[in-house]
Motif scaffolding. Structure first.
Motif, PDB file in Angstrom:
ATOM      1  N   VAL A   1      -1.404  -2.812  10.233  1.00  0.00           N
ATOM      2  CA  VAL A   1      -1.125  -3.652   9.067  1.00  0.00           C
ATOM      3  C   VAL A   1      -1.085  -2.823   7.781  1.00  0.00           C
ATOM      4  O   VAL A   1      -0.701  -3.326   6.734  1.00  0.00           O
ATOM      5  N   GLY A   2      -1.505  -1.562   7.870  1.00  0.00           N
ATOM      6  CA  GLY A   2      -1.460  -0.693   6.691  1.00  0.00           C
ATOM      7  C   GLY A   2      -2.818  -0.480   6.055  1.00  0.00           C
ATOM      8  O   GLY A   2      -2.920  -0.104   4.894  1.00  0.00           O
ATOM      9  N   LYS A   3      -3.857  -0.682   6.856  1.00  0.00           N
ATOM     10  CA  LYS A   3      -5.214  -0.508   6.361  1.00  0.00           C
ATOM     11  C   LYS A   3      -5.455   0.937   5.895  1.00  0.00           C
ATOM     12  O   LYS A   3      -5.960   1.156   4.799  1.00  0.00           O
ATOM     13  N   SER A   4      -5.110   1.873   6.738  1.00  0.00           N
ATOM     14  CA  SER A   4      -5.343   3.272   6.377  1.00  0.00           C
ATOM     15  C   SER A   4      -4.520   3.682   5.170  1.00  0.00           C
ATOM     16  O   SER A   4      -4.991   4.435   4.314  1.00  0.00           O
TER      17      SER A   4
ATOM     18  N   ALA B   1       0.834  -1.197   0.000  1.00  0.00           N
ATOM     19  CA  ALA B   1       0.000   0.000   0.000  1.00  0.00           C
ATOM     20  C   ALA B   1       0.870   1.249   0.000  1.00  0.00           C
ATOM     21  O   ALA B   1       0.531   2.260  -0.615  1.00  0.00           O
ATOM     22  N   ALA B   2       2.026   1.162   0.658  1.00  0.00           N
ATOM     23  CA  ALA B   2       2.897   2.327   0.772  1.00  0.00           C
ATOM     24  C   ALA B   2       3.572   2.644  -0.561  1.00  0.00           C
ATOM     25  O   ALA B   2       3.654   3.801  -0.965  1.00  0.00           O
ATOM     26  N   LYS B   3       4.023   1.620  -1.252  1.00  0.00           N
ATOM     27  CA  LYS B   3       4.777   1.853  -2.482  1.00  0.00           C
ATOM     28  C   LYS B   3       3.910   1.691  -3.732  1.00  0.00           C
ATOM     29  O   LYS B   3       4.359   1.999  -4.834  1.00  0.00           O
ATOM     30  N   GLY B   4       2.738   1.158  -3.567  1.00  0.00           N
ATOM     31  CA  GLY B   4       1.834   1.013  -4.717  1.00  0.00           C
ATOM     32  C   GLY B   4       2.068  -0.232  -5.555  1.00  0.00           C
ATOM     33  O   GLY B   4       1.437  -0.396  -6.598  1.00  0.00           O
ATOM     34  N   GLU B   5       2.940  -1.124  -5.089  1.00  0.00           N
ATOM     35  CA  GLU B   5       3.202  -2.336  -5.867  1.00  0.00           C
ATOM     36  C   GLU B   5       1.944  -3.206  -5.947  1.00  0.00           C
ATOM     37  O   GLU B   5       1.321  -3.477  -4.931  1.00  0.00           O
ATOM     38  N   TYR B   6       1.617  -3.631  -7.136  1.00  0.00           N
ATOM     39  CA  TYR B   6       0.432  -4.464  -7.407  1.00  0.00           C
ATOM     40  C   TYR B   6      -0.874  -3.824  -6.937  1.00  0.00           C
ATOM     41  O   TYR B   6      -1.849  -4.513  -6.671  1.00  0.00           O
ATOM     42  N   PHE B   7      -0.877  -2.518  -6.852  1.00  0.00           N
ATOM     43  CA  PHE B   7      -2.083  -1.849  -6.364  1.00  0.00           C
ATOM     44  C   PHE B   7      -3.243  -2.009  -7.350  1.00  0.00           C
ATOM     45  O   PHE B   7      -4.363  -2.333  -6.969  1.00  0.00           O
ATOM     46  N   ARG B   8      -2.943  -1.783  -8.644  1.00  0.00           N
ATOM     47  CA  ARG B   8      -3.978  -1.939  -9.684  1.00  0.00           C
ATOM     48  C   ARG B   8      -4.614  -3.326  -9.647  1.00  0.00           C
ATOM     49  O   ARG B   8      -5.823  -3.466  -9.662  1.00  0.00           O
ATOM     50  N   GLN B   9      -3.754  -4.343  -9.602  1.00  0.00           N
ATOM     51  CA  GLN B   9      -4.242  -5.727  -9.600  1.00  0.00           C
ATOM     52  C   GLN B   9      -5.134  -5.972  -8.376  1.00  0.00           C
ATOM     53  O   GLN B   9      -6.147  -6.661  -8.457  1.00  0.00           O
ATOM     54  N   THR B  10      -4.722  -5.383  -7.266  1.00  0.00           N
ATOM     55  CA  THR B  10      -5.488  -5.555  -6.038  1.00  0.00           C
ATOM     56  C   THR B  10      -6.874  -4.940  -6.179  1.00  0.00           C
ATOM     57  O   THR B  10      -7.885  -5.542  -5.818  1.00  0.00           O
ATOM     58  N   VAL B  11      -6.903  -3.735  -6.738  1.00  0.00           N
ATOM     59  CA  VAL B  11      -8.188  -3.061  -6.921  1.00  0.00           C
ATOM     60  C   VAL B  11      -9.060  -3.857  -7.895  1.00  0.00           C
ATOM     61  O   VAL B  11     -10.267  -4.023  -7.678  1.00  0.00           O
ATOM     62  N   GLU B  12      -8.433  -4.379  -8.939  1.00  0.00           N
ATOM     63  CA  GLU B  12      -9.188  -5.199  -9.895  1.00  0.00           C
ATOM     64  C   GLU B  12      -9.740  -6.451  -9.225  1.00  0.00           C
ATOM     65  O   GLU B  12     -10.882  -6.845  -9.491  1.00  0.00           O
ATOM     66  N   ALA B  13      -8.955  -7.056  -8.373  1.00  0.00           N
ATOM     67  CA  ALA B  13      -9.425  -8.254  -7.663  1.00  0.00           C
ATOM     68  C   ALA B  13     -10.626  -7.910  -6.779  1.00  0.00           C
ATOM     69  O   ALA B  13     -11.608  -8.652  -6.730  1.00  0.00           O
TER      70      ALA B  13
END
Ligand code: GDP
Length: 366
Positions: free
Chosen positions: A171-174, A141-153
């Motif tokens: 855990v990095g929810k916010s 969440a901090a670096k944005g890695e695989y963020f797109r894929q996560t949103v798509e999922a």
């Protein structure tokens, strides 16, 4: 009758009467377009953290509501602290709703790790606890890695329903929700994140275009993690922020490692072997002989061996006797701190950690 406002940072109900209670904002703040409580205001502008009373009962109640909804549940876990990331009795809370497991903070792992294997491990661990996710998404969440894929999922599994985001504190929810807001929300709207547990006080609703919403629930506090026992300042040292650089220690038996003054690791018996620490890069590790360890501890815990600055702020150390069987590689895990990867040799180790902090072993993950 006055209009009810909620803090944009943490979701708490805004009140203008009592400065010492959560949700306080001066009445002048109500005229602003973006209303935040005094606490969030201070976190944002001064990096100043004011702890608030937590009522675990209220949090659990929030979670239990989810069972009665038809929604997708996203459980955020910290892949670096998986042991400390689970919510007790989660099935009861989520009911029949599908669960997407979001394993966050993958940026902390060395680039060379085998992600497939890591995912298998997350799945196996979840299964042991009776959790059966429809998908496991790795992300940062901090670096944005695989963020797109996560949103798509999430979009794929949501199927027109609300999305509840749940997880324990830190855990990095916010951070994840903030990124969602940044990419999809109005500008200027963001949730207060801080390295101090329990920043989100009440649920936050993020409306979606189809009339549904993403609901960010407050994090559950788990006191069996090392991270819960240090001050906010010390947490910056204890909780890794950037990629972990593992440190290799070749130890003979009768040698000791101090992880700051938080945990003591005594290698009692076994052939000379290497131990690899996966801890915050900023945490000072002191190596010494076992016979000197007591003296060093008495003299320097709280000064050289720090954090903690004040050892009295922690519960008393409790000893965990660990026997490595010499068959498979294993990790010694300290919840909320990290782990020590051990070799394939037999060994007897005493780990001293504050009473109540979870210490365990697992098959090696790297
Ligand atoms: P929450 O309590 O679950 O809402 O957690 P926060 O979003 O406040 O994050 C807790 C801490 O973890 C903060 O210090 C964040 O900077 C850090 N953090 C959050 N996401 C990541 C991530 O993807 N990678 C790393 N390295 N740190 C993260």
């Amino acid at each position: 009758e006055t209009e009810q406002h909620h803090c944009e940072g943490c979701g708490v109900r805004i009140q203008t009467e009592d400065e010492s209670r959560p949700g306080y904002a001066p009445s002048s703040a109500l005229k602003r377009e973006h209303i935040v409580c005094k606490r969030c205001y201070r976190i944002r502008h001064y990096n100043d953290i004011a702890p608030v009373e937590q009522d675990p009962g209220v949090y659990l109640q929030k979670l239990q509501e989810i069972a009665h909804t038809d929604s997708l549940v996203v459980l955020v876990v910290d892949i670096f602290d998986l042991a400390g990331s689970w919510i007790q009795g989660i099935h009861r809370h989520i009911g029949k709703n599908p669960l997407l497991l979001l394993a966050n903070k993958i940026d902390l792992f060395p680039k060379s790790v085998k992600w497939g294997r890591l995912k298998d491990w997350v799945r196996a661990t979840a299964k042991e606890l009776g959790v059966d996710p429809i998908e496991i998404a790795l992300t940062s969440a901090a670096k944005g890695e695989y963020f797109r894929q996560t949103v798509e999922a999430i979009e794929h599994h949501r199927k027109g329903r609300d999305v509840y985001i749940i997880g324990v504190t830190n855990v990095g929810k916010s951070t994840f929700v903030n990124r969602l807001l940044k990419e999809f929300g109005e500008e200027d709207e963001y949730i207060t994140t801080s390295p101090y547990p329990g920043t989100t006080l009440d649920s936050i609703y993020i409306p979606l275009e189809d009339g549904k919403a993403i609901i960010d629930t407050p994090g559950i506090v788990r006191k069996d993690r090392m991270s819960e026992w240090v001050t906010p300042k010390e947490l910056q040292i204890v909780m890794p922020q950037t990629g972990i650089k593992p440190k290799v220690f070749q130890l003979n038996e009768q040698q000791t490692l101090f992880f700051g003054g938080l945990v003591r690791f005594d290698f009692l018996e076994g052939a000379k072997q290497s131990f690899v620490t996966y801890l915050s890069n900023r945490l000072y590790i002191h190596r010494t002989k076992l016979e000197k360890a007591d003296e060093i501890q008495t003299k320097h815990r709280g000064s050289i061996l720090t954090p903690p600055e004040d050892p009295a702020q922690l519960p008393k150390w409790r000893k965990h006797r660990i026997q490595l069987n010499g068959k498979e590689k294993q990790d010694i895990v300290i919840a909320g701190l990290g782990w020590i990867a051990c070799g394939q040799d037999r060994a007897v180790i005493d780990v001293w950690a504050p009473e109540g902090v979870q210490v365990g072993i697992r098959p090696a993950i790297i």
